[in-house]
Design an enzyme around this catalytic site. Structure first.
Site, short mmCIF file in Angstrom:
data_model
loop_
_atom_site.label_atom_id
_atom_site.label_comp_id
_atom_site.label_asym_id
_atom_site.label_seq_id
_atom_site.Cartn_x
_atom_site.Cartn_y
_atom_site.Cartn_z
N ASP A 1 -12.40 -25.23 -72.25
CA ASP A 1 -13.23 -24.23 -71.57
C ASP A 1 -14.64 -24.31 -72.15
O ASP A 1 -14.91 -25.01 -73.13
CB ASP A 1 -12.61 -22.85 -71.81
CG ASP A 1 -13.17 -21.77 -70.88
OD1 ASP A 1 -13.95 -22.12 -69.96
OD2 ASP A 1 -12.83 -20.60 -71.07
N GLU B 1 2.43 5.14 -4.14
CA GLU B 1 2.29 6.04 -5.30
C GLU B 1 3.57 6.86 -5.58
O GLU B 1 3.67 7.29 -6.74
CB GLU B 1 1.12 7.00 -5.06
CG GLU B 1 -0.23 6.35 -5.09
CD GLU B 1 -0.52 5.48 -3.87
OE1 GLU B 1 -1.22 4.47 -4.00
OE2 GLU B 1 0.01 5.81 -2.78
N ASP C 1 0.86 -1.19 0.00
CA ASP C 1 0.00 0.00 0.00
C ASP C 1 0.89 1.24 0.00
O ASP C 1 2.12 1.16 0.12
CB ASP C 1 -0.87 -0.05 1.27
CG ASP C 1 -2.03 0.94 1.23
OD1 ASP C 1 -2.25 1.57 0.19
OD2 ASP C 1 -2.73 1.06 2.25
N ASP D 1 -14.01 -17.75 -63.83
CA ASP D 1 -13.81 -16.33 -64.12
C ASP D 1 -14.13 -15.50 -62.89
O ASP D 1 -15.20 -14.88 -62.78
CB ASP D 1 -14.68 -15.92 -65.30
CG ASP D 1 -14.36 -16.75 -66.54
OD1 ASP D 1 -13.25 -17.30 -66.61
OD2 ASP D 1 -15.23 -16.86 -67.42
N GLU E 1 -19.65 -26.61 -70.21
CA GLU E 1 -20.74 -26.97 -69.30
C GLU E 1 -21.90 -27.72 -69.98
O GLU E 1 -22.59 -28.44 -69.25
CB GLU E 1 -21.27 -25.72 -68.58
CG GLU E 1 -20.27 -25.10 -67.62
CD GLU E 1 -19.12 -24.40 -68.31
OE1 GLU E 1 -18.00 -24.39 -67.75
OE2 GLU E 1 -19.34 -23.85 -69.42
#
Length: 1855
Positions: A1376, A490, A487, A1483, A1379
């Site tokens: 390419d 400070e 204590d 892409d 799909e």
């Protein structure tokens, strides 16, 4: 003439004149001092027009006026309010940047020069140094200091510069402006400005430093130590001084005990936050203003800032504690309740207090004594009268399991002890020179504290630390105690400065004094010019408590050794939490202080001091019963829970209010709850210690997205999960409280709270506070007792609070509660708890501690269980026990499940399962289409019921909806049976798709880890996927060898697959909703856990699927990646993890359009629009084994050509071949590794396959040139073939061979025409037109090859071959648009023939542009194709297989045409495509999110069996890539298996960034892998903790076809252990040209003992001694230049000092012992000579003998190893040979052992033999025998030496 005498009046006037002159001169001097430095130039202030909120005060002290303001060169503008500065900075002030340098990406340095302007307080520093460093991704440091003179900097014990470079470029975070100097700190990811100093100038004088910064929000927390009445700061011009001070925390704005220039700023509702820490210990003040902005004014040191970034407030705290030091885990007992007061009066009064609180049964662990126990308040003494029995007091407490803590202050009295006895502590400190000195540095500074006149220890001095440790040790031996409270540090002084006062100088009276209490620097402390070891007290005052903590920690370590103990300090500085706790100081018994304690605790959580609390019931003043009762309630939840009051006030310990009082009853109740939850609280401290998490936590930290929580500071949390709502006002029983946005349960009633995200009024009567558990929590508990000593012996338990998702998680840390460093040593237990859908997993993650109390988990309480469980089971070590009804209690009203009487041992893993889940999550969607309503729902025979749970379906199937199984026929290899539809429900409700009433089911047990179940229509043939799979030729008929068990549920029909080893159901389709109609099939199954991965091809934001009712469509489409947009391929495969950490995989072999829905059950629903259900399941049981088993089924991935692993460049948009040539030359000149160049469709004439554009006429020659230099070339082919050409062989021959897709014969004999890239002949394309217009005007009709046909494969091969031979060479092919993609929908004219249901089926999965139908951007679904066997099929069924069918013919053609392996890259894929091709995911965009999503995509395609993959075109295909993004993407992309940079038309060429990129070092093999393959092979050996490593190498010629199948390859395995690296050839079929040599071997982690020699044994058995380079700091053994043979015939050993000598000395000891038994001795001269020779050979010290016991242990281990592993060696023969002196045989034996075991083993094994056989050795051991045995020893260690003992003359003089 006599002297004239002046009259009295004249004399008076003269004196007045002199006085006036002195005053005038003083005013002039003062004006010059205040007005500016003499060399400053006075300029007219440039006063900007700025908002009032942005004014930065130019006159922070009192006395501002227009004249004085303008004398400072500032702007004067008075207002009608005083808090806004009237005098504010102009633009004339500050510094300019003279130079900037950036020595690395992470560091920035600058020189600053002061702008000419008046000075504020004089002594401005003209030239400053600016240094900034990005120390980690989340930490920026910048420091501003004097460029020429060292100034004081805080000597912090923990803070240092990180060694690693794990950081980000500083330029992405910090910018500096030059005129005037300013800096801007931005958040890297979103560029938001966080800290902008342009709002005000930098001021840097010797004793005045100022910096201001604009902040992004008003949500500012921290700064201390003060009393902040609210947790969130008021930014309305508040100034907070920071300077350690002994002051009362009475609610003012003055400075208190600690020094904390740290604040946290919450930016917004995203939770993103940052922290700002100024590492400066000088007196300062911080002003917050409404801009919002912050201004720092410090009066010394440097400006050393740390900016800490976090995604949440908690992360910011964690970053701060990583910087300053994470907090200590307090001892377990210190979490108990504590009692204290100043001035009990006597020890007997202390004991009375203890006894009365024991008597009321109060949980109570610790008793304190304050300074009254001391003799005259002197440290290290005790009052021999009033506290006579204090030395025995600790024992008195220990008898009842309690602890004792006492206090020490720093100040040491100078007076004698009672009876004029010497005060040893003072005398010894004086001898050690341990005190703070006056300004002369010689005389101890004298002050006054409690004992009277005192000196003050200088804890920054080593002499003082030594003295303090010694005094504490002495005192502990006199008065035993358990911990220490420090204590008054400070440091407090009752005199102002010193007994002599303080000198008038710039330290005691600086030019500017911050607004500290009393506004005098030395008020209630020491003179600022006092001297300490760290510097002047002016600089180190606020470090006094910190230095005392560091010294006290050393004292505690001395006294308590391995025990953790506890320290409590009043004064603190960032970093004390690493060693100490803190309390909030000398508060008072009033209702304000009970409120203000909560913000104080929360702030110290930010500051890294989680062991925090306030004095319960108040320190000063008499408390009231109500106040104390309410304070005891909330104080029971302070981490540091202590009731403490002051001298002269009434006692306030709980028992003093009476045994039956409401206060005692309430206190006991809540302390019992505290003690019950101590395992949870202790675990929070563990988390604080290891990760930096807060213990007491603001509500805002958890619910930052809710702005209401930003200012909640009358409630607080324990961790994430416990909400405390106290009563903080008198006479109140109803409290307005906030309930954050979560599920909450009342802790005491266990009931769920209905309120959520709203302010509520809680009824909290006199004996209650609000206590709520957050849903999602699992809190570990323990049955409480009156002390932790006893409670730690009690059974444990769990409280589980389920959240919205019926889930919860938690953890437990447990150790002995008292030992130091248990985390470091591993002496602890750690659990992770989780509940997922009725399964509680209690997983031990670390078990390094065994509790002596044999603790068990006794009770488990589960809150929020909506239905009673059917059963509860407990599983441990694969043994499952079902609990009896007596152990299970369910409260229907409260929905609480209690499991009682359990015996689950602490430290073991358990799984507790209750068969109950939320009813809503059992719903399976009956109307997955949009726009469901009750009428539509009931028309399908389904149930309509609304729910508040988001996304849960309102229309769901009844429980009996589905099919019923008939009699099951089961065989050893599977089962077969039929199922019939429940005709109670008329139709599945989709017109055009009639239900099929009877189905056939077949289950096949293909292997022990794979099964198949198939469901189809036995009456009508339906399409089945023609993809061949590799299933075993014979099934697994032995049930014991199967990992699974299959059960059939008959009503509703379902298949259950259970993993036999764990009992986990990994497939359970016995759920309602199974539907099988012509064009809609649906099946659902429960999942084993929420951990599901896979399904594609779709962009997923996370690798693990979110099961919150997400649906993913799958249908191959020319669609760039986007959220929930079906892309190029279809992969209906997923991997699931089970709660037991096992894994399995499931493939649905179906190629129709489909979707999958995940739901929280957890469950998955498959929906497809055709085909059959054909499932394959593999059971791992590890994730990697799942992938291996799956690829064994569908086909192992293709082995790419070696060169295809190099970096590759491509773009769409090259205008001619010269652009490619220029790029090639630029890349080569830049020295960037680069192997493959591509050509996109630009090289084609009008985008026609196999036709070269005239602009690329030089491309074939360029390709030949590039290939001649080692490069490779890949060009693109699309499937679509133009039909509008007059002479186009590819089309003409295709027509002749009938390869193109047509309509069904009954509809038309025409080709199904589409449009893709090819243009009409003789057109000029106007690219400014709308895309659809371009397609209509310019794109030609195209036909699509049907690659299923054998004739198509031959046609395709012929076209590729002709192009290769007649037009251009290539090494790989890129296919390419397969799909297949079309730019018109269905066909030209967009009128598909045949049934419209095929284009728009009765159920449309949620696909991109689903409203346009399945033919959107592709062919009509009624197009007809033919399988290889001639079977006609609809494109509807095989659309998703088009890319798959395209891939194999392309791969076959490539290999046949080039004669090399090459590589094919395809865009559209299906399971097994990876057998022939790699893949890129299309892409993508040049955006930051694509970087992390690329990782997800790569991992998914690894699951799918396509290893050669890049998730993304590096730097993005569409849009322009930012430089930094491209830089980061190139770094990441370097580790893509398929590493290609590809960008689109119109984007800048990525190579344009080349001049900004750091080039690789010259030792890289620049350019091509063909070059690198010629270099020697290196090895990187990364040793594990045990010093071992393993690896393997596959090598072939890099491009040969089927080299693996032909055996033309090498496989070598490497193993490192015991300082030896060996290689083993598993297969070697390499040709001579491909043989490898070994180059550089790098061993990482080779240890810190110097490696002196390396021995390489080549394939011929020859040993070579090498000299290594060993960096002892980094522990790398590097650059072993081992170029002595091929890579697979080398063994490498490395030797450190002493390893060989160890063997030698042990041998000598053994022989000496044996000869002593014979009464003989070793010839000393000879053996010493041998040692000399041996040690010189190894360059080691002959006296460096090893530890005897360690050697014996090694010998025993070696002996055991020999007996267990190598019985083929006859030890009996060895003994006999040794007895008979047959040493030639021993040599042979030794060589055999050497070849088997290695050198170290041989040496030690021989010891063991000698030890074992001593009694049997009868032959006299001669010198020659001795020599031969030594030969074995040394030869074993050094085969490259002939022998250590070469000369026989040592034993035989004739030689």
């Amino acid at each position: 003439m006599g002297k004239r005498r002046f009259s009295g009046t004249e004399v008076t006037l003269m004196v007045l004149f002199v006085l006036m002159s002195v005053v005038a001169i003083s005013l002039i001097v003062l004006f010059v001092t205040v007005g500016g430095s003499k060399d400053d130039t006075t300029e007219v202030p440039q006063c900007p027009s700025i908002p009032l909120a942005e004014r930065v005060d130019c006159f922070p002290e009192a006395g501002a006026s227009k004249l004085r303001c303008e004398q400072r060169g500032c702007c004067w503008s008075p207002l009608d309010e005083r808090n806004v500065p009237w005098c504010f900075f102009s633009s004339n002030h500050g510094y300019t940047v003279e130079s900037v340098e950036q020595p690395s990406l992470y560091v920035m340095n600058a020189r600053l020069r002061r702008m000419a302007s008046p000075s504020l307080f004089g002594a401005d520093i003209n030239e400053l140094s600016f240094h900034a460093q990005m120390q980690s991704h989340n930490r920026l440091r910048f420091k501003i200091s004097d460029a020429h003179k060292q100034r004081f900097e805080v000597p912090h014990e923990h803070v240092n510069i990180p060694n690693s470079h794990d950081s980000s470029p500083i330029s992405s975070t910090l910018e500096i402006t030059h005129q005037p100097f300013g800096l801007t700190v931005r958040r890297q990811e979103n560029k938001k400005v966080l800290f902008d100093t342009s709002i005000g100038p930098l001021v840097f004088a010797d004793q005045y430093l100022q910096l201001s910064a604009r902040l992004p929000s008003h949500n500012i927390y921290g700064l201390g130590e003060h009393v902040h009445r609210q947790y969130r700061h008021d930014t309305n011009w508040k100034t907070w001084p920071i300077f350690a001070r002994d002051a009362f925390p009475n609610g003012g704005t003055h400075n208190l005990y600690g020094h904390y220039p740290f604040f946290l700023c919450l930016e917004d509702q995203s939770g993103k936050s940052f922290g700002v820490f100024l590492m400066n210990s000088n007196a300062m003040e911080v002003t917050l203003q409404p801009a919002p902005a912050v201004t720092y004014r410090a009066i010394g040191g440097v400006l050393d800032f740390y900016i800490l970034f976090g995604d949440t407030p908690e992360q910011v705290v964690q970053e701060f504690l990583l910087l300053i030091g994470k907090p200590v885990i307090p001892p377990y007992w210190s979490l108990g309740f504590q009692l204290s007061r100043w001035d009990y009066g006597s020890l007997s009064e202390v004991k009375k207090t203890v006894e009365r609180n024991r008597a009321v049964g109060l949980p109570y662990d610790i008793q304190y004594t304050d300074i009254d126990y001391m003799e005259d308040k002197k440290d290290f003494t005790y009052d021999k009268l009033k506290f006579r029995e204090l030395p025995q007091f600790a024992d008195y407490l220990h008898e009842k399991g309690q602890r004792y803590i006492l206090i020490l202050d720093p100040a040491i009295a100078t007076s004698k002890r009672v009876g004029n006895a010497p005060y040893g502590s003072y005398d010894r400190g004086t001898e050690k020179n341990a005190w703070v000195m006056e300004s002369d540095g010689k005389s101890p500074l004298l002050g006054e504290v409690w004992p009277g006149e005192t000196v003050f220890p200088d804890y920054t001095s080593q002499n003082c630390i030594d003295w303090w440790v010694d005094e504490y040790d002495r005192f502990y031996k006199e008065v035993k105690h358990d911990a220490l409270w420090i204590d008054m540090n400070e440091v407090a002084n009752f005199k102002k400065g010193s007994s002599k006062g303080c000198a008038d100088n710039n330290l005691n009276y600086p030019p500017y004094t911050p607004k500290i209490l009393d506004e005098v620097m030395y008020s209630k402390t020491l003179c600022m010019d006092a001297k300490q070891a760290w510097g002047s007290h002016y600089d180190v005052h606020s470090l006094y408590g910190y230095s005392m903590v560091l010294a006290t920690e050393k004292a505690l370590q001395r006294v308590f050794g391995g025990n953790r103990t506890l320290m409590l300090t009043r004064s603190s500085f960032p970093g004390v939490g690493k060693y100490s706790g803190h309390w909030l100081g000398d508060n008072a018994a009033n209702w304000n202080d009970i409120k203000w304690a909560i913000p104080g605790m929360l702030e110290f959580g930010l500051f890294g001091v989680p062991y925090i609390g306030a004095d319960i019931c108040g320190f000063f003043e008499d408390t009231s019963e109500e106040l104390c009762r309410r304070w005891m309630q909330v104080g029971a939840f302070y981490p540091f829970s202590r009731n403490h009051n002051a001298q002269g006030y009434k006692p306030q310990d709980p028992a003093v209010f009476g045994p039956g009082s409401k206060l005692v009853e309430s206190s006991r109740h809540y302390l019992n709850i505290r003690y019950t939850l101590l395992p949870y609280l202790y675990t929070l401290f563990y988390k604080a210690h290891t990760t930096g998490e807060t213990v007491v936590r603001p509500v805002m930290h958890e619910f930052y997205s809710d702005s209401t929580t930003w200012s909640v500071d009358r409630q607080f949390l324990w961790g994430k999960h416990l909400l405390i709502t106290p009563v903080l006002d008198p006479g109140v029983e109803r409290v307005s409280a906030y309930v954050p946005d979560a599920v909450w349960y009342d802790y005491e009633t266990m009931e769920r709270v209905s309120a959520r995200r709203q302010q509520v009024e809680m009824h909290l009567p006199a004996d209650k506070l609000g206590l709520h558990i957050r849903g999602g929590a699992i809190l570990p508990t323990q049955r409480p007792a009156v002390t932790t000593t006893y409670s730690r012996r009690n059974p444990m338990g769990l409280i589980v609070a389920l959240d919205d998702n019926n889930q919860a998680a938690g953890e437990l840390f447990w150790d002995d509660g008292d030992s130091r460093e248990t985390v470091t040593t591993g002496n602890y237990i750690h659990y992770k708890f989780s509940v997922v859908y009725g399964v509680l997993t209690m997983q031990v993650t670390h078990a390094g501690y065994s509790d002596p109390n044999n603790l068990t988990f006794e009770n488990i309480t589960v809150l929020g269980v909506s239905q009673p469980p059917k059963s509860v089971s407990v599983t441990h070590s694969n043994t499952t026990t079902t609990l009896s009804a007596a152990n299970i209690h369910y409260d229907t009203a409260k929905q609480v499940l209690k499991l009682r009487g359990l015996i689950l041992s602490l430290g073991k893993t358990y799984v507790v399962q209750w068969d109950q889940v939320m009813a809503e999550y059992q719903r399976f969607d009956c109307h997955p289409e949009k726009h469901a309503d009750e009428a539509k729902c009931r028309a399908r025979g389904c149930i309509w019921e609304t729910t508040h749970i988001e996304r849960v379906p309102w229309c769901f199937y009844p429980k009996d909806y589905g099919y019923t199984a008939t009699t099951v026929t089961e065989t050893d290899s599977g089962m077969t049976f039929d199922i019939t539809r429940n005709r109670k429900y008329k139709s599945s409700g989709r017109p055009g798709s009639p239900d099929i009433d009877t189905l056939r089911v077949e289950v096949r047990y293909h292997s022990g880890h794979m099964l198949q179940f198939k469901i189809w229509d036995p009456a009508t043939r339906r399409f089945e996927v023609p993809v061949p799979l590799s299933v075993p030729s014979t099934p697994e008929t032995d049930e014991d060898k199967r990992l699974y068990r299959v059960l059939i549920t008959k009503q509703p029909f379902g298949i259950q697959v259970t993993r036999k080893s764990t009992g986990t159901k990994i497939w359970d389709s016995a759920v309602p909703g199974f539907t099988f109609s012509d064009m809609f099939i649906q099946v659902s199954t429960r999942l084993s856990s929420e951990y599901v991965y896979g399904f594609g091809e779709t962009e997923h934001p996370t690798y693990r699927h979110d099961l919150n009712y997400h649906t993913w469509g799958m249908f191959a489409k020319d669609q760039p990646p986007g959220y929930k947009r079906n892309c190029y391929g279809v992969h209906p495969f997923h991997m699931g993890l089970e709660t037991t950490a096992h894994a399995h995989g499931v493939l649905l072999l179906n190629s129709n359009a489909m979707d999958v829905t995940f739901q929280r059950t957890p469950a998955i629903t498959y929906r497809t629009v055709g085909g059959i259900l054909d499932f394959y399941m593999v059971l791992g049981p590890t994730p990697e084994l799942v992938v291996q088993e799956y690829t064994a089924l569908i086909g192992r991935p293709v082995l790419p050509a070696y060169w295809s692993l190099g970096f590759q460049l491509c773009r769409y948009g090259y205008t001619n071949d010269q652009e490619i040539a220029d790029l090639y030359n630029d890349m080569r000149a830049a020295g960037i590794p680069y192997d493959v160049q591509y050509a996109d469709i630009d090289y084609m004439d009008r985008q026609l396959d196999f036709v070269l554009d005239p602009e690329f006429a030089g491309l074939p020659a360029l390709v030949d040139h590039m290939r001649g230099e080692g490069m490779r070339f890949i060009f693109i082919l699309d499937p679509a073939i133009s039909g509008n050409e007059t002479q186009y062989p590819a089309f003409d021959r295709g027509i002749a061979d009938d390869v193109f897709i047509k309509w069904p014969e009954e509809l038309s004999d025409d080709i199904v025409w589409g449009k893709v890239w090819p243009d009409y002949p003789n057109v000029t394309v106007n690219e400014s037109l709308h895309w659809d217009t371009q397609v209509e005007l310019y794109r030609s009709f195209v036909a699509f090859p049907d690659f299923f046909r054998n004739s198509t494969a031959k046609w395709w091969h012929r076209e590729i071959k002709e192009f290769y031979e007649k037009t251009m060479k290539f090494d790989g092919l890129w296919i390419d648009m397969n799909e297949p993609a079309s730019f018109v929908h269905g066909t030209v004219g967009e009128q598909c023939l045949g049934s419209p249901l095929l284009e728009n089926p009765p159920y449309m999965p949620p696909l991109d542009s689903m409203h346009r139908g399945l033919n959107h951007k592709t062919l009509c679904m009624n197009s007809q194709q033919f399988l290889s066997d001639g079977t006609p099929v609809r494109h509807y069924d095989v659309h998703n297989l088009y890319g798959w069918s395209h891939t194999k013919p392309t791969y076959d053609a490539l290999l046949n045409v080039t004669g090399r392996r090459g590589i094919v890259v395809t865009r559209s894929t299906y399971p097994s495509s990876g057998k022939w091709a790699g893949h890129w995911l299309g892409d993508n965009n040049a955006s930051w999110d694509q970087l992390y999503k690329s990782i997800i995509g790569m991992m998914e395609f690894s699951l799918f069996g396509i290893s050669y993959v890049n998730r993304a075109d590096i730097c993005g295909f569409f849009n322009t890539a930012q430089y930094e993004m491209c830089l980061r993407w190139m770094q990441l992309g370097a580790f893509y298996p398929y590493s290609r940079n590809h960008n689109g038309k119109g984007s800048p060429v990525t190579a344009e960034y080349g001049d900004q990129v750091d080039l690789p070092s010259r030792n890289v093999n620049v350019f091509v892998l063909r070059t690198s393959r010629r270099n020697p092979l290196g090895l990187i050996v990364a040793l594990s903790d045990s010093g071992t490593a393993q690896g393997s190498l596959f090598w072939d010629d890099g491009e040969g076809i089927d080299t693996y199948q032909k055996g033309e390859y090498l496989v070598t395995s490497f193993a490192a252990a015991s300082n030896s690296l060996s290689s083993r050839v598993n297969h070697n079929g390499l040709g001579p040209a491909d043989q490898l040599t070994l180059g550089v071997v790098k061993v990482w982690g080779a240890g810190s003992v110097e490696i002196q020699r390396v021995i390489l044994t080549d394939g011929a058995g020859t040993s070579h001694t090498l000299t290594p380079q060993h960096n002892l700091i980094t522990q790398f053994l590097i650059d072993i230049q081992a170029e002595y043979g091929d890579v697979y015939h080398n063994d490498v050993r490395w030797l450190s000092r002493g390893s060989a000598l160890q063997c030698f000395y042990s041998l000598r000891r053994e022989i000496g012992e044996f000869m002593a038994e014979k009464g003989q001795s070793i010839p000393e001269l000879s053996i010493e000579k041998e040692i000399t020779i041996f040690s010189s050979s190894f360059s080691v010290d002959p006296d460096d003998a090893p530890d005897h016991l360690q050697l014996e242990l090694i010998e025993l281990q070696c002996d055991a190893e020999c007996r267990s592993r190598h019985q083929q060696l006859s030890l009996a023969d060895f003994y006999r040979q040794l007895d008979e002196g047959r040493f030639q045989e021993i040599r042979t034996f030794a060589k055999k052992m050497l070849s088997l075991f290695g050198s170290t083993y041989l040496c030690e094994k021989t010891f063991s033999v000698m030890n074992f056989n001593k009694s049997r050795m009868r032959t006299r051991l001669t010198d020659s025998h001795l020599r031969d045995i030594l030969r074995i020893k040394t030869a074993a260690f050094e085969p490259d030496l002939t022998y250590v003992l070469q000369s026989r003359s040592q034993y035989h003089p004739s030689h």
